[in-house]
Design an enzyme around this catalytic site. Structure first.
Site, PDB file in Angstrom:
ATOM      1  N   ASP A 471       0.834  -1.199   0.000  1.00 58.20           N
ATOM      2  CA  ASP A 471       0.000   0.000   0.000  1.00 58.20           C
ATOM      3  C   ASP A 471       0.874   1.255   0.000  1.00 58.20           C
ATOM      4  O   ASP A 471       2.082   1.197   0.300  1.00 58.20           O
ATOM      5  CB  ASP A 471      -0.881  -0.032   1.260  1.00 58.20           C
ATOM      6  CG  ASP A 471      -2.157   0.780   1.138  1.00 58.20           C
ATOM      7  OD1 ASP A 471      -2.289   1.553   0.177  1.00 58.20           O
ATOM      8  OD2 ASP A 471      -3.018   0.640   2.032  1.00 58.20           O
ATOM      9  N   ASP A 541     -10.967   1.761  -3.210  1.00 58.79           N
ATOM     10  CA  ASP A 541     -11.547   1.500  -1.893  1.00 58.79           C
ATOM     11  C   ASP A 541     -13.068   1.555  -1.959  1.00 58.79           C
ATOM     12  O   ASP A 541     -13.749   1.272  -0.981  1.00 58.79           O
ATOM     13  CB  ASP A 541     -11.061   2.537  -0.873  1.00 58.79           C
ATOM     14  CG  ASP A 541      -9.681   2.188  -0.345  1.00 58.79           C
ATOM     15  OD1 ASP A 541      -9.294   1.006  -0.414  1.00 58.79           O
ATOM     16  OD2 ASP A 541      -8.984   3.105   0.143  1.00 58.79           O
TER      17      ASP A 541
HETATM   18  C1  DGJ Z   1      -5.854   1.873   2.000  1.00 65.50           C
HETATM   19  C2  DGJ Z   1      -6.228   0.689   1.169  1.00 65.50           C
HETATM   20  O1  DGJ Z   1      -6.767   1.108  -0.057  1.00 65.50           O
HETATM   21  C3  DGJ Z   1      -7.202  -0.186   1.928  1.00 65.50           C
HETATM   22  O2  DGJ Z   1      -7.586  -1.281   1.147  1.00 65.50           O
HETATM   23  C4  DGJ Z   1      -6.557  -0.657   3.196  1.00 65.50           C
HETATM   24  O3  DGJ Z   1      -5.481  -1.493   2.912  1.00 65.50           O
HETATM   25  C5  DGJ Z   1      -6.088   0.546   4.012  1.00 65.50           C
HETATM   26  N1  DGJ Z   1      -5.261   1.425   3.250  1.00 65.50           N
HETATM   27  C6  DGJ Z   1      -5.319   0.093   5.229  1.00 65.50           C
HETATM   28  O4  DGJ Z   1      -4.806   1.142   5.930  1.00 65.50           O
END
Ligand code: DGJ
Length: 724
Positions: A471, A541
């Site tokens: 990430d 997300d």
């Molecule tokens: C952002 C990501 O897009 C989510 O899927 C998740 O992993 C969060 N970060 C975790 O902090």
């Protein structure tokens, strides 16, 4: 065009054939070729549908004559512009190269020196070298031809061939092309968090339209299409397209000239960036893809997606079937612990999941997003015995195990930051701008690189981890590296991206069996360079199923389905209460995942999930590896239809999603769409569609079309098509 030699690619072997034997060759052998004129100073570069012609003019400048449909090979007119437009002389195009020589001179004057034809991974490359007439600057431009994808890759290499004094590079783009005179529209993909890859179309009027990213993340894409105005047939018509293969700051200019030509020039964004090239040093720009097809937007998608799937994706996993995933983020956020994760894993196994991934929250001090990033040891409060015993228990149930990391970031509330406050991007006397309570580690530093490498090497070595979710959540601010030599400080972004690639590549080499997922607050950093290093993307997300249909449709126009991870979650942004079946059907259009707190599921939910995952496993070879046809666009109608056809054309899978239902006679649109015309089948083969009576020729299904029965708003169905 008279030829003295020709390059032919056959089964990845490069054959260099001289004119003497050319007459004996069948005409077809001239396709996929770089053809050199008799004088050795003109080149025709051809792909299946396009021709690109270069010449050296009488003044010794390398110039572009044409780029587009192969008919343009008949062009007799003069050049449209310089192959490498520079700052210098009369500046009539967007420059690719802008420098300052040690004595302060800012103009460049290039002249042609040499050329050669080589090959990279079986594809021919034309290299032309030009030098400044006075100063020690040499620039080589490369064109790699990908005939069957109708694309070329362009990039340049600049060398300071002098003995003293640095050449300051204020701008260095990767490539430029000129389009014939016409009135054009540009389609590009912009986005923000939760709304990745939104297609936008705008007319190119006289002047320059710039797409750019100063950050390392964007939620959009550098991919674009340029079409003559009003030509928007999905399957036919001229389209020039392209994409930059780079993950840092980028820029693409579309300059429309008064005479009607359009120039497209792109590469790294030199906003707040410069390179001081010392004697003997070389800098290489990232590659930029350009393509031309006569097959409309579908032709673009076919070229980009096939190239990415077949040539770019990391080779060890390229052809492997992707597992069904579970990810804990929407179920637990930071509140992870061994007992609950094991309970989740037990249900995950029961319903058919194959890879269990713990998301954020597993490492020291990570109780929320205010602490912990940078301290990559397991949190003993949550996992008293460490990760190993839990992973073993998860493996015992028959699941593989994966884990989330965010290597490039640090929370100020972490041991790492307390020990090394100078390891982040920052400027003296200036605020350090936090985003999600975190700062960006300065990966341009070798000590930061080594720290991260050691931690993640150990994590993978000591634990049976089969999947990494990587990430990156903060936007770029404060890109200062105060302890670097002054003349290197504005090259910090370039070094950062180099070390990012180095870190991923090193870990992948050491742990070749591990899958890697690319994530950046959803789809904030999805590009072809990441695509060549990661197996999948977390696309957004936004897991609301209807929103996702739009994001997925746009994503599938650019990238392969086997890179698109989607989880079934409880999200319902528009309070429509969509069914669990609908959510599964949406997520089955790529790589299926589940993200609910499934320990709370009742028997019926578990039954639906079990059935859907079993159904997915039956169709996933076609979904993940087949050609994708976006037949009905959610951006245009109130339903979406996507068809996947496997390479043999014997099997297809069609997803139909309704987003609303109107009376059949409500509008021309609702009267027009009931018959769906399929794509990509064999016209003469006969097909049956599961749960629909009759046998149909491929020609009938593609030219007449068929009603795909589906009633009701927010309803979905999956149809499997097989040859008889
Ligand atoms: C952002 C990501 O897009 C989510 O899927 C998740 O992993 C969060 N970060 C975790 O902090």
């Amino acid at each position: 065009m008279p030829l003295n030699h020709i390059i032919i690619i056959m089964k990845n072997k490069l054959l260099y054939i001289f004119a003497g034997i050319m007459a004996a060759l069948p005409v077809v052998a001239q396709t996929d070729a770089i053809q050199v004129g008799n004088d050795g100073k003109s080149w025709n570069i051809t792909t299946r549908s396009s021709v690109y012609r270069l010449i050296v003019n009488s003044a010794g400048n390398v110039q572009t004559v044409c780029y587009g449909d192969r008919l343009l090979a008949e062009t007799t007119g003069g050049a449209m512009g310089d192959e490498i437009p520079v700052r210098g002389g009369y500046v009539s195009a967007t420059p690719m190269l802008e420098v300052v020589f040690p004595d302060g001179v800012r103009d460049v004057e290039l002249e042609y020196k040499t050329s050669e034809i080589t090959a990279i991974d079986g594809y021919p490359v034309l290299k032309t070298v030009q030098r400044d007439k006075y100063y020690p600057l040499e620039i080589a431009s490369f064109i790699r031809v990908l005939p069957e994808y109708d694309m070329i890759e362009k990039w340049v290499e600049v060398v300071n061939t002098g003995k003293k004094g640095a050449i300051r590079i204020e701008n260095l783009l990767s490539g430029s092309v000129f389009l014939p005179k016409d009135v054009y529209e540009l389609t590009h993909y912009s986005g923000v968090w939760g709304h990745e890859f939104t297609p936008q179309t705008t007319k190119l009027t006289q002047g320059t339209k710039t797409l750019q990213v100063k950050d390392f993340k964007s939620y959009g894409s550098s991919s674009f299409m340029v079409r003559p105005e009003g030509e928007n047939d999905k399957y036919r018509g001229k389209v020039w397209f392209g994409s930059l293969i780079y993950s840092g700051n980028w820029r693409i200019d579309f300059e429309k000239f008064f005479n009607g030509n359009v120039q497209i020039a792109g590469g790294m964004n030199f906003w707040d960036q410069e390179i001081n090239l010392k004697p003997g040093q070389t800098v290489t720009a990232p590659r930029m893809l350009f393509g031309y097809t006569g097959q409309g937007a579908e032709g673009v998608a076919m070229s980009l997606v096939s190239y990415t799937r077949e040539k770019l994706l990391p080779a060890p996993h390229r052809d492997r079937t992707r597992p069904v995933l579970y990810n804990s983020w929407y179920a637990t956020t930071f509140n992870v612990n061994e007992e609950h994760q094991l309970a989740l894993a037990k249900v995950a196994k029961e319903i058919g999941v194959e890879m269990f991934v713990i998301d954020d929250g597993w490492f020291k001090g990570r109780v929320n997003d205010k602490a912990g990033l940078g301290d990559w040891t397991v949190d003993k409060n949550k996992f008293p015995d460490g990760l190993k015993p839990m992973i073993e228990k998860i493996n015992e149930t028959g699941l593989d195990f994966g884990i989330w990391i965010e290597p490039e970031m640090v929370n100020p509330n972490s041991d790492l930051y307390r020990a090394h406050p100078d390891w982040v991007f920052h400027f003296p006397n200036r605020q350090r701008h936090e985003g999600r309570n975190q700062l960006i580690l300065n990966l341009a530093r070798e000590d930061v690189y080594q720290y991260l490498y050691q931690y993640f090497h150990n994590l993978l070595k000591e634990n049976n981890i089969k999947f990494i979710k990587w990430d990156m959540n903060k936007a770029m601010t404060d890109p200062g590296f105060p302890s670097a030599p002054a003349d290197e400080q504005r090259a910090v972004r370039i070094k950062y991206v180099e070390n990012l690639y180095r870190l991923v590549e090193t870990l992948r080499k050491e742990f070749p069996e591990v899958w890697f997922e690319n994530c950046s607050s959803g789809g904030g950093r999805i590009d072809l360079a990441m695509m060549s290093r990661f197996d999948f993307n977390w696309v957004s997300d936004n897991t609301d199923p209807v929103e996702r249909i739009f994001i997925q449709d746009a994503y599938l126009s650019l990238f392969p389905a086997n890179t698109m991870i989607s989880w079934v979650t409880q999200e319902d942004w528009h309070r429509m209460n969509p069914s669990l079946e609908y959510k599964f059907d949406v997520c089955m259009a790529g790589v299926l995942g589940v993200g609910y707190d499934i320990t709370k599921w009742n028997d019926q939910q578990k039954r639906i999930a079990t059935e859907k995952i079993a159904q997915y496993k039956k169709i996933r070879e076609t979904v993940q590896k087949g050609d994708v046809f976006r037949i009905v666009s959610p951006f245009e109608e109130n339903r979406s239809v996507i068809q996947y056809v496997d390479k043999s054309k014997r099997k297809a899978v069609i997803f139909v999603y309704n987003m609303a239902e109107y009376p059949a006679n409500a509008s021309d649109e609702t009267q027009r769409t009931p018959l769906v015309k399929l794509r990509g089948l064999s016209p003469d083969a006969h097909y049956r569609i599961e749960n629909i009576d009759g046998s149909y020729s491929g020609r009938y299904l593609m030219e007449i079309g068929i009603a795909l029965p589906l009633r009701g708003a927010f309803a979905s169905r999956i149809f499997v098509v097989n040859t008889e």
